[in-house]
Design a protein around this motif. Structure first.
Motif, PDB file in Angstrom:
ATOM      1  N   ASN A  25       0.842  -1.174   0.031  1.00 34.32           N
ATOM      2  CA  ASN A  25       0.125   0.179   0.115  1.00 34.32           C
ATOM      3  C   ASN A  25       0.900   1.215   0.026  1.00 34.32           C
ATOM      4  N   VAL A  26       2.049   1.270   0.799  1.00 37.10           N
ATOM      5  CA  VAL A  26       2.758   2.504   0.685  1.00 37.10           C
ATOM      6  C   VAL A  26       3.497   2.482  -0.759  1.00 37.10           C
ATOM      7  N   ARG A  27       3.910   1.404  -1.104  1.00 45.81           N
ATOM      8  CA  ARG A  27       4.426   1.678  -2.595  1.00 45.81           C
ATOM      9  C   ARG A  27       3.497   2.524  -3.592  1.00 45.81           C
ATOM     10  N   LYS A  28       2.360   2.045  -3.327  1.00 44.20           N
ATOM     11  CA  LYS A  28       1.292   2.517  -4.368  1.00 44.20           C
ATOM     12  C   LYS A  28       0.906   3.879  -4.259  1.00 44.20           C
ATOM     13  N   GLN A  29       1.123   4.539  -2.882  1.00 46.12           N
ATOM     14  CA  GLN A  29       0.777   5.949  -2.372  1.00 46.12           C
ATOM     15  C   GLN A  29       2.033   6.571  -3.029  1.00 46.12           C
ATOM     16  N   PRO A  50      10.764  -1.978  -4.445  1.00 44.49           N
ATOM     17  CA  PRO A  50      11.473  -2.684  -5.715  1.00 44.49           C
ATOM     18  C   PRO A  50      11.701  -1.416  -6.571  1.00 44.49           C
ATOM     19  N   ASN A  51      10.973  -0.110  -6.920  1.00 40.68           N
ATOM     20  CA  ASN A  51      11.674   0.778  -7.758  1.00 40.68           C
ATOM     21  C   ASN A  51      12.812   1.595  -7.336  1.00 40.68           C
TER      22      ASN A  51
END
Length: 208
Positions: free
Chosen positions: A147-151, A182-183
């Motif tokens: 969820n953090v990655r999406k935000q 991952p990014n």
């Protein structure tokens, strides 16, 4: 830094991520009177900044943002989603700024936005409390990385590539962590100096 020459070339960034006071949220008798909390926070912060200013650093920048505990409950009974800066902690930050205004190597950064940004070694840093702009999870329970990655991706996608933030820092969750996504973006959460209060411990135990 032991080397005096390096200290004179070093700018220290302090991230004040909110929840500097307990406030009187769930039980009006649980915390000390607000005036006492306010004065204690200002007193300790001023001593801390004055001490650092005397260590020979080129500069000290305190980046400030309010937390949910530091909110003005007369206006924001729950999460402060509009004009979050209208908070008790912003008053603390402003009092700190005035108290150390005579120190030439100190800067207190108090933005109107519910987050702050700055650059270190060419990389942009994004800091927020962690209860509104970025929601990493629940205190003392779990940090939801997906969820953090999406935000984070949503925030960075609105910026030009060279202006995208490399590091995101939050408080709020009461547990310190560092995760490389991952990014290549780093997500960090800041631990707390004092144990979580009874309300947080009860909520965490219910969700286990």
């Amino acid at each position: 830094i032991k080397d005096a020459k390096k200290r004179r070339r070093t700018v220290l960034h302090l991230n004040l991520l909110g929840d500097l006071i307990q406030n009187q949220l769930h039980d009006p008798r649980d915390g000390n009177p607000l005036t006492e909390q306010f004065c204690a926070a200002v007193h300790l912060l001023v001593q801390f900044i004055v001490y650092l200013a005397g260590q020979g650093l080129m500069g000290i920048v305190a980046n400030c943002t309010p937390g949910n505990h530091g909110r003005n409950t007369a206006r924001h009974r729950e999460r402060a989603t509009n004009q979050k800066w209208d908070a008790i902690e912003t008053m603390i930050y402003f009092a700190l700024k005035k108290a150390v205004a005579h120190l030439p190597n100190v800067q207190i950064n108090i933005p109107y936005t519910p987050f702050f940004t700055y650059e270190v070694f060419g990389h942009s840093i994004f800091g927020t409390h962690g209860d509104t702009v970025i929601k990493p999870g629940y205190p003392n329970r779990a940090i939801e990385i997906e969820n953090v990655r999406k935000q984070i991706n949503e925030i960075n996608s609105k910026l030009e590539h060279h202006k995208r933030h490399k590091v995101f820092i939050v408080g709020h969750v009461h547990v310190s962590s560092k995760t490389k996504l991952p990014n290549g973006i780093y997500f960090m959460s800041n631990g707390c100096l004092i144990p979580t209060d009874a309300v947080v411990r009860t909520a965490a135990s219910r969700n286990q």
